[in-house]
Enzyme design. Structure first.
Site, PDB file in Angstrom:
ATOM      1  N   HIS A 175       0.823  -1.211   0.000  1.00 52.94           N
ATOM      2  CA  HIS A 175       0.000   0.000   0.000  1.00 52.94           C
ATOM      3  C   HIS A 175       0.858   1.262   0.000  1.00 52.94           C
ATOM      4  O   HIS A 175       0.346   2.372  -0.116  1.00 52.94           O
ATOM      5  CB  HIS A 175      -0.920  -0.039   1.236  1.00 52.94           C
ATOM      6  CG  HIS A 175      -1.986   1.000   1.256  1.00 52.94           C
ATOM      7  ND1 HIS A 175      -2.011   2.031   2.174  1.00 52.94           N
ATOM      8  CD2 HIS A 175      -3.091   1.176   0.477  1.00 52.94           C
ATOM      9  CE1 HIS A 175      -3.072   2.786   1.966  1.00 52.94           C
ATOM     10  NE2 HIS A 175      -3.744   2.299   0.940  1.00 52.94           N
ATOM     11  N   TYR A 235      -9.363  14.423  -3.397  1.00 57.39           N
ATOM     12  CA  TYR A 235      -8.812  13.937  -2.133  1.00 57.39           C
ATOM     13  C   TYR A 235      -7.719  14.891  -1.670  1.00 57.39           C
ATOM     14  O   TYR A 235      -6.895  15.330  -2.476  1.00 57.39           O
ATOM     15  CB  TYR A 235      -8.178  12.554  -2.296  1.00 57.39           C
ATOM     16  CG  TYR A 235      -9.122  11.398  -2.481  1.00 57.39           C
ATOM     17  CD1 TYR A 235     -10.442  11.575  -2.898  1.00 57.39           C
ATOM     18  CD2 TYR A 235      -8.696  10.091  -2.257  1.00 57.39           C
ATOM     19  CE1 TYR A 235     -11.287  10.501  -3.078  1.00 57.39           C
ATOM     20  CE2 TYR A 235      -9.537   9.006  -2.430  1.00 57.39           C
ATOM     21  CZ  TYR A 235     -10.833   9.217  -2.845  1.00 57.39           C
ATOM     22  OH  TYR A 235     -11.675   8.152  -3.028  1.00 57.39           O
TER      23      TYR A 235
END
Length: 733
Positions: A453, A486
């Site tokens: 990630h 975002y």
């Protein structure tokens, strides 16, 4: 601070342990699933925020519905699997899987009911501003004629009427599939028959009916509403006795075998299995006749507690399509991101800008184009010899992927670590992997048991007879589309120590060799958890020794019991703990004797808060120049700390440090217009500006104030307005 040594001084006072009964009580934790539902409630509340334009309110409603769909596909599916397997292990807050399901269903029932009530209000509001959604009964004669023609040419060819009888069993309905169920009677003899019409998934849900003039209201009808007008064309010779729509949600978790010779083929097989996952939720129009409803439920093997009767619109997530209407007066004023002036100062040379000094780019206020430019320049620069890149999620027609392919085709050594386990992006990532391999990129899939990630890019460049490294690490994905909505941080540095650390992280992922000599970064699942815990415990020690002690954290989720317990202990010692947690928070703030020095807020607004920032006072008043400041791809969850490869990167350049701590973190803590205060019971309440304080909106602040590290020469002419918090201006108690 070149290492993590000397996080705290030696302990000089006896340890102050929490009462053992309090520490052992599961009540010190908020249930994870209920906390997530409280978060989604906050998202839903934005759809009734009078400060938002009408279509933006519709967007928030659709987001809350989409969130709920994914919650069922993943979280509820997992809990139901535990119940089926007879697992009774309790969650950290003391609930069995069965007990959690009961509470989830109760909470979701209220949430879904409120979604429908809000939609009814919004539908009326839209009608008042010229956007009218009509039912079949509201269609005029002229409109029916146009709909009939459109249906015949654009919808009818996509529909397959399905009679249900022994020769035609109930068909497979995919997850999120939208279907009309029918009770029919043959006109000739009255013989009954059940039938289905699957709604096509590749066309818009809402059909815009042409207006007589440009000043007339926009009138729309749903595709199922239009289809219902012409069922006789699909089933000639039959009369409709009853009908209603239904929609299902299936288990979307992937089960991956630990032993696999071909990971890509394994995932392709698993994705096919996922499409046929068990039914987790069945939504049925409340108006559907009871007999027909029972037929559908029985055919789909749905239990009673998996059925939700909907008095309103199904597939509320598709309301987002309404935001495509050309009504800018009903949306937020468009925002155009700035490009860092420092890059312009160097004629667009990103490497020269980074060489000058470290740079933080704050998305979406500053353009993600600089990240794309970084990789494009690397691809075309003859002095660049190697690029290493992680990819977790990216966009369709990704400029990141194109830049990597271009670099490989130019003869550079390019390694791309593509995470196949990125939920709901698995198929896209398989496609990117194959495209990159065809271009000559060395594609690596990382660990089978760990998700990669981390957001990390390493460029190696030949400079003056030696090799120099340029690193980008961030809090968000390499995704130009989500980077517009975002809030995330991109950190660029040519610091050779960070370059060596990044190289070691890539070697760990590609070669499975655990690095023992990482100098500044921390990496999960190896050292990141302990780095955070050491800092929290260090602040606890500072507090016990009578020194200033503070922990500021910004993240998407706080779930990990060990981190939470360490924060409780810090609070007991007198550490001031300020947490900004957008989503799940299992910590109970403000509980006397447990967490009275912990405050938790959540920011929900125009942009989705996504960045992870971790700050520790180091014995000094916060915010201050000596604080330890990190950015990370990791939230404080067991999955991030133990089951993913994540990176925690320290920020040591003075300007970058100041921007993140004194501008970004202070703005988040100062915000009152988009913030919610988390209460001890797990619920939350909207924050308001204190008496005598001006309301503050952090998104508006960053849209109108430039950053520090990206200003370049312009910083001498103007700098962003300095922020202070009320607590900074008050004398210490």
């Amino acid at each position: 601070m070149d290492s993590i040594q000397a996080i705290a001084p030696e302990e000089k006072k006896p340890e102050l342990e929490l009462d053992s009964a309090i520490r052992a009580s599961p009540e010190r934790f908020i249930n994870r699933e209920l906390s997530w539902l409280h978060f989604n409630r906050r998202v839903l509340e934005e759809s009734v925020n009078p400060g938002h334009p009408a279509l933006e309110r519709v967007r928030f409603l659709s987001i809350s519905a989409n969130n709920l769909d994914e919650f069922f596909m993943v979280r509820v599916a997992g809990i139901k699997a535990q119940v089926r397997e007879g697992i009774t292990e309790r969650s950290p807050d003391g609930l069995t899987p069965s007990e959690q399901l009961v509470l989830i269903n109760e909470t979701v029932s209220d949430l879904a009911s409120d979604q429908q009530a809000i939609w009814r209000d919004l539908r009326n509001m839209l009608a008042g501003v010229g956007i009218v959604l009509i039912d079949g009964k509201d269609v005029t004669k002229a409109e029916r004629s146009w709909i009939a023609d459109h249906f015949l040419h654009n919808i009818f060819p996509l529909l397959t009427p399905l009679a249900i009888d022994p020769a035609h069993p109930f068909p497979f309905i995919p997850s999120l599939g939208f279907t009309i169920a029918l009770q029919l009677a043959r006109t000739s003899d009255g013989k009954p028959m059940n039938a289905l019409i699957r709604m096509p998934g590749k066309i818009d849900r809402f059909l815009r009916i042409p207006a007589a003039s440009k000043d007339d209201p926009v009138r729309l009808i749903t595709i199922e509403g239009a289809t219902s007008l012409f069922i006789n064309r699909l089933f000639p010779g039959y009369t409709v006795k009853g009908q209603g729509a239904f929609r299902i949600i299936r288990d979307s978790e992937l089960e991956i075998e630990e032993e696999a010779e071909d990971l890509v083929r394994l995932f392709e097989t698993a994705l096919k299995r996922r499409r046929r996952g068990s039914v987790i939720r069945l939504e049925i129009e409340a108006a559907m006749p009871a007999e027909l409803r029972a037929f559908v439920q029985r055919a789909l093997s749905a239990a009673d507690d998996e059925v939700l009767l909907v008095d309103g619109v199904l597939a509320m997530n598709e309301l987002s399509q309404l935001t495509r209407l050309d009504r800018p007066d009903l949306e937020f004023v468009p925002y155009v991101p700035r490009h860092p002036e420092r890059v312009r100062d160097h004629g667009g040379d990103v490497f020269a800008a980074i060489r000058q000094k470290d740079l933080i780019v704050h998305h979406p206020y500053e353009s993600f184009d600089v990240v794309v430019q970084f990789l494009q320049q690397a691809a075309r620069d003859p002095d660049v010899v190697a690029i290493k890149q992680t990819l977790y999620r990216t966009s369709n027609n990704s400029p990141i992927v194109r830049a990597l392919a271009e670099a490989a085709e130019a003869g550079k050594s390019v390694t791309a670590l593509i995470e196949l386990k990125a939920r709901f992006d698995e198929e896209a990532n398989i496609r990117w992997a194959r495209d990159l391999e065809r271009a000559g990129v060395q594609v690596v899939y990382g660990f089978l048991e760990l998700k990669t990630h981390a957001k990390l890019s390493l460029v190696v460049r030949r400079e003056g007879g030696s090799l120099a490294t340029y690193v980008h690490t961030g809090t968000g994905n390499y995704h130009p589309v989500t980077a517009r909505i975002y809030t995330d941080l991109s950190y660029f540095t040519s610091d050779p120590i960070i370059g060596r650390d990044a190289a070691r992280v890539f070697n760990y992922i590609t070669g499975y060799a655990e690095p023992s000599d990482i100098e500044r970064m921390a990496v999960s699942p190896l050292t990141l958890r302990n780095r955070i815990l050491d800092h929290i415990r260090g602040e606890t020690t500072f507090a016990r020794n009578g020194k200033p002690a503070a922990v500021w954290m910004k993240m998407n989720a706080l779930v990990d019991p060990d981190i939470i317990d360490a924060l409780y202990e810090a609070s007991q010692a007198g550490v001031s703990v300020e947490l900004i947690v957008r989503g799940i928070c299992c910590l109970r703030p403000g509980v006397p004797g447990l967490s009275e020095n912990i405050r938790v807020k959540s920011v929900i607004g125009r942009f989705l808060e996504h960045g992870r920032i971790y700050c520790f006072g180091m014995g000094q008043t916060m915010p201050g120049p000596k604080a330890a400041v990190y950015i990370s791809s990791a939230d404080m969850m067991p999955r991030n700390l133990d089951r993913r490869v994540e990176v925690l990167c320290p920020l040591q350049n003075a300007t970058v440090h100041q921007q993140v701590l004194e501008q970004i973190m202070v703005a988040n803590l100062k915000d009152t217009e988009q913030s919610w205060r988390l209460l001890p019971d797990g619920s939350s309440t909207r924050m308001k500006a204190a008496k005598g304080e001006e309301p503050f909106n952090l998104h508006n602040y960053f849209m109108t104030n430039p950053s520090l590290s990206g200003r370049g020469k312009s910083l001498k002419e103007s700098s962003p307005r300095r922020l202070t918090r009320r607590s900074e201006r008050q004398p210490p108690a």
